[in-house]
Design a protein around this motif. Structure first.
Motif, PDB file in Angstrom:
ATOM      1  N   UNK A  80      -3.940   3.123   3.395  1.00 26.68           N
ATOM      2  CA  UNK A  80      -3.602   1.971   4.072  1.00 26.68           C
ATOM      3  C   UNK A  80      -3.797   0.651   3.051  1.00 26.68           C
ATOM      4  N   UNK A  81      -3.025  -0.127   3.237  1.00 29.00           N
ATOM      5  CA  UNK A  81      -2.974  -1.393   2.342  1.00 29.00           C
ATOM      6  C   UNK A  81      -3.208  -2.839   3.124  1.00 29.00           C
ATOM      7  N   UNK A  82      -4.093  -3.548   2.372  1.00 29.76           N
ATOM      8  CA  UNK A  82      -4.543  -4.783   3.011  1.00 29.76           C
ATOM      9  C   UNK A  82      -3.779  -6.001   1.738  1.00 29.76           C
ATOM     10  N   UNK A  83      -2.841  -6.547   2.159  1.00 28.96           N
ATOM     11  CA  UNK A  83      -2.104  -7.329   1.170  1.00 28.96           C
ATOM     12  C   UNK A  83      -2.168  -8.834   1.625  1.00 28.96           C
ATOM     13  N   UNK A  84      -3.182  -9.653   0.934  1.00 26.81           N
ATOM     14  CA  UNK A  84      -3.701 -10.830   1.198  1.00 26.81           C
ATOM     15  C   UNK A  84      -2.485 -11.824   0.324  1.00 26.81           C
ATOM     16  N   UNK A  85      -1.925 -12.758   1.147  1.00 32.11           N
ATOM     17  CA  UNK A  85      -0.964 -13.891   0.563  1.00 32.11           C
ATOM     18  C   UNK A  85      -1.941 -15.106   0.431  1.00 32.11           C
ATOM     19  N   UNK A  86      -1.835 -15.159  -1.332  1.00 32.61           N
ATOM     20  CA  UNK A  86      -2.796 -16.256  -1.520  1.00 32.61           C
ATOM     21  C   UNK A  86      -2.145 -17.574  -1.915  1.00 32.61           C
ATOM     22  N   UNK A  87      -1.007 -17.566  -2.453  1.00 35.53           N
ATOM     23  CA  UNK A  87      -0.264 -18.701  -3.003  1.00 35.53           C
ATOM     24  C   UNK A  87       0.772 -18.991  -1.998  1.00 35.53           C
ATOM     25  N   UNK A  88       1.238 -20.301  -2.076  1.00 34.94           N
ATOM     26  CA  UNK A  88       2.430 -20.733  -1.266  1.00 34.94           C
ATOM     27  C   UNK A  88       3.677 -20.080  -1.764  1.00 34.94           C
TER      28      UNK A  88
ATOM     29  N   UNK B  22      -7.250   2.701  -9.611  1.00 34.19           N
ATOM     30  CA  UNK B  22      -7.319   3.955  -9.597  1.00 34.19           C
ATOM     31  C   UNK B  22      -8.646   4.525  -9.265  1.00 34.19           C
ATOM     32  N   UNK B  23      -9.698   3.699  -9.874  1.00 37.34           N
ATOM     33  CA  UNK B  23     -11.189   4.138  -9.654  1.00 37.34           C
ATOM     34  C   UNK B  23     -11.554   4.130  -8.187  1.00 37.34           C
ATOM     35  N   UNK B  24     -11.090   2.944  -7.375  1.00 39.05           N
ATOM     36  CA  UNK B  24     -11.279   3.084  -6.208  1.00 39.05           C
ATOM     37  C   UNK B  24     -10.885   4.260  -5.325  1.00 39.05           C
ATOM     38  N   UNK B  25      -9.512   4.555  -5.696  1.00 41.05           N
ATOM     39  CA  UNK B  25      -9.144   5.863  -4.851  1.00 41.05           C
ATOM     40  C   UNK B  25     -10.058   6.992  -5.508  1.00 41.05           C
ATOM     41  N   UNK B  26     -10.409   7.122  -6.719  1.00 41.69           N
ATOM     42  CA  UNK B  26     -11.083   8.222  -7.212  1.00 41.69           C
ATOM     43  C   UNK B  26     -12.692   8.357  -6.297  1.00 41.69           C
ATOM     44  N   UNK B  27     -13.123   7.198  -6.119  1.00 44.58           N
ATOM     45  CA  UNK B  27     -14.450   6.992  -5.471  1.00 44.58           C
ATOM     46  C   UNK B  27     -14.323   7.458  -4.011  1.00 44.58           C
ATOM     47  N   UNK B  28     -13.010   7.602  -3.624  1.00 43.02           N
ATOM     48  CA  UNK B  28     -12.954   8.093  -2.027  1.00 43.02           C
ATOM     49  C   UNK B  28     -12.399   7.190  -1.108  1.00 43.02           C
ATOM     50  N   UNK B  29     -12.060   5.581  -1.567  1.00 41.30           N
ATOM     51  CA  UNK B  29     -11.347   4.822  -0.703  1.00 41.30           C
ATOM     52  C   UNK B  29     -10.317   5.357  -0.073  1.00 41.30           C
ATOM     53  N   UNK B  30      -9.967   5.155   1.252  1.00 43.81           N
ATOM     54  CA  UNK B  30      -8.491   5.310   1.852  1.00 43.81           C
ATOM     55  C   UNK B  30      -7.751   4.327   2.039  1.00 43.81           C
ATOM     56  N   UNK B  31      -8.323   3.088   1.476  1.00 49.60           N
ATOM     57  CA  UNK B  31      -7.243   1.714   1.413  1.00 49.60           C
ATOM     58  C   UNK B  31      -7.352   1.097   0.318  1.00 49.60           C
ATOM     59  N   UNK B  32      -6.691   0.168   0.164  1.00 44.23           N
ATOM     60  CA  UNK B  32      -6.637  -0.873  -1.165  1.00 44.23           C
ATOM     61  C   UNK B  32      -6.439  -2.080  -0.828  1.00 44.23           C
TER      62      UNK B  32
ATOM     63  N   UNK C 173      -8.647   3.469  15.905  1.00 47.41           N
ATOM     64  CA  UNK C 173      -7.903   3.563  14.704  1.00 47.41           C
ATOM     65  C   UNK C 173      -8.877   4.344  13.699  1.00 47.41           C
ATOM     66  N   UNK C 174      -8.323   4.998  12.701  1.00 41.39           N
ATOM     67  CA  UNK C 174      -9.164   5.713  11.535  1.00 41.39           C
ATOM     68  C   UNK C 174      -9.939   4.409  10.863  1.00 41.39           C
ATOM     69  N   UNK C 175     -11.260   4.542  10.572  1.00 42.90           N
ATOM     70  CA  UNK C 175     -11.808   3.456   9.813  1.00 42.90           C
ATOM     71  C   UNK C 175     -11.167   3.664   8.473  1.00 42.90           C
ATOM     72  N   UNK C 176     -11.040   2.457   8.007  1.00 41.44           N
ATOM     73  CA  UNK C 176     -10.401   2.257   6.643  1.00 41.44           C
ATOM     74  C   UNK C 176     -11.550   1.504   5.554  1.00 41.44           C
ATOM     75  N   UNK C 177     -11.941   2.167   4.360  1.00 38.44           N
ATOM     76  CA  UNK C 177     -12.673   1.598   3.620  1.00 38.44           C
ATOM     77  C   UNK C 177     -11.783   1.267   2.316  1.00 38.44           C
ATOM     78  N   UNK C 178     -11.340  -0.026   2.302  1.00 35.98           N
ATOM     79  CA  UNK C 178     -10.584  -0.857   1.503  1.00 35.98           C
ATOM     80  C   UNK C 178     -11.310  -1.159   0.123  1.00 35.98           C
TER      81      UNK C 178
END
Length: 237
Positions: free
Chosen positions: A108-116, A30-40, A7-12
């Motif tokens: 690419x997005x990593x969505x973490x489920x935190x609460x019930x 927005x700043x993370x994307x501006x810095x060059x991240x290809x994921x959030x 897979x393509x490496x993801x800098x989240x």
């Protein structure tokens, strides 16, 4: 056993560029994307009135200075509070507003489920914005993941863990990746997890040495508070 496909490496950008700016806010994303991240990477939990918002902690105190928890307030009430860091200020955002502004982007997005009880509404919103091909849903809670996967089997899932022995259970449930704490990520462990059909995305990358260790080990991605430093290192190697 599923077969691992490179897979393509993801800098989240972990809660955005959270080393520098208020985490889980638009200014940070927005700043993370501006810095060059290809994921959030971000976190979802529910307000008192059932609105999914992006917030990591069990309480408001650390990032807003306020008492109480997200689930103690309606979404409208939460808008009275500011998320602050390093002199910057922003607001708690809803998950849907985030998807409107970022879901269409080539990320690419990593969505973490935190609460019930956030599993179904999170899946419904991800479906609404056609996110199945560009996100992975994760949690530290296996029960959350199983509930999400049963409701929305078309989405990729992954477990955040400090226990490498959970890999077998992830394979059985058809998970897409294992998300180990960064200290567990070595060339040998990555090779083992890949051989089991699992992608590898590290969390807890607290400094640049761990960042380099994870990247050099052949992992598929990592969440990092300083995506600019990872971009720089990747360009060097």
């Amino acid at each position: 056993m599923p077969e691992y496909t490179p897979r393509q490496f993801v800098n989240y950008a972990h809660r955005g560029a959270s080393e520098y700016l208020p985490e889980n806010t638009f200014i940070s994303f927005y700043t993370g994307v501006y810095m060059g991240a290809n994921g959030i990477e971000t976190d979802v939990r529910l307000t008192k009135d059932g609105v999914p918002v992006l917030f990591h902690d069990d309480t408001l105190k650390r990032v807003t200075g306020e008492d109480g928890a997200v689930e103690d307030f309606s979404f409208a009430e939460l808008q009275r509070f500011n998320v602050t860091k390093n002199g910057y200020t922003d607001k708690i955002t809803s998950f849907e507003d985030f998807l409107v502004h970022f879901g269409f982007r080539n990320l690419t997005f990593a969505i973490e489920l935190k609460g019930a009880n956030a599993e179904h509404i999170t899946a419904d919103l991800l479906r609404k914005y056609n996110m199945a091909d560009k996100c992975v849903v994760t949690s530290f809670q296996m029960d959350y993941l199983k509930k999400f996967a049963a409701y929305a089997p078309e989405f990729k899932t992954g477990l955040l863990t400090a226990n490498p022995d959970t890999a077998d259970e992830l394979v059985k449930m058809g998970a897409w990746e294992i998300c180990p704490v960064a200290g567990l990520v070595t060339p040998e462990s990555v090779q083992k997890w890949h051989s089991m059909g699992l992608g590898v995305r590290a969390w807890g990358v607290s400094d640049e040495n761990l960042m380099k260790q994870v990247y050099d080990s052949g992992a598929d991605g990592m969440t990092v508070n300083f995506p600019d430093k990872l971009v720089e290192y990747m360009s060097e190697v």
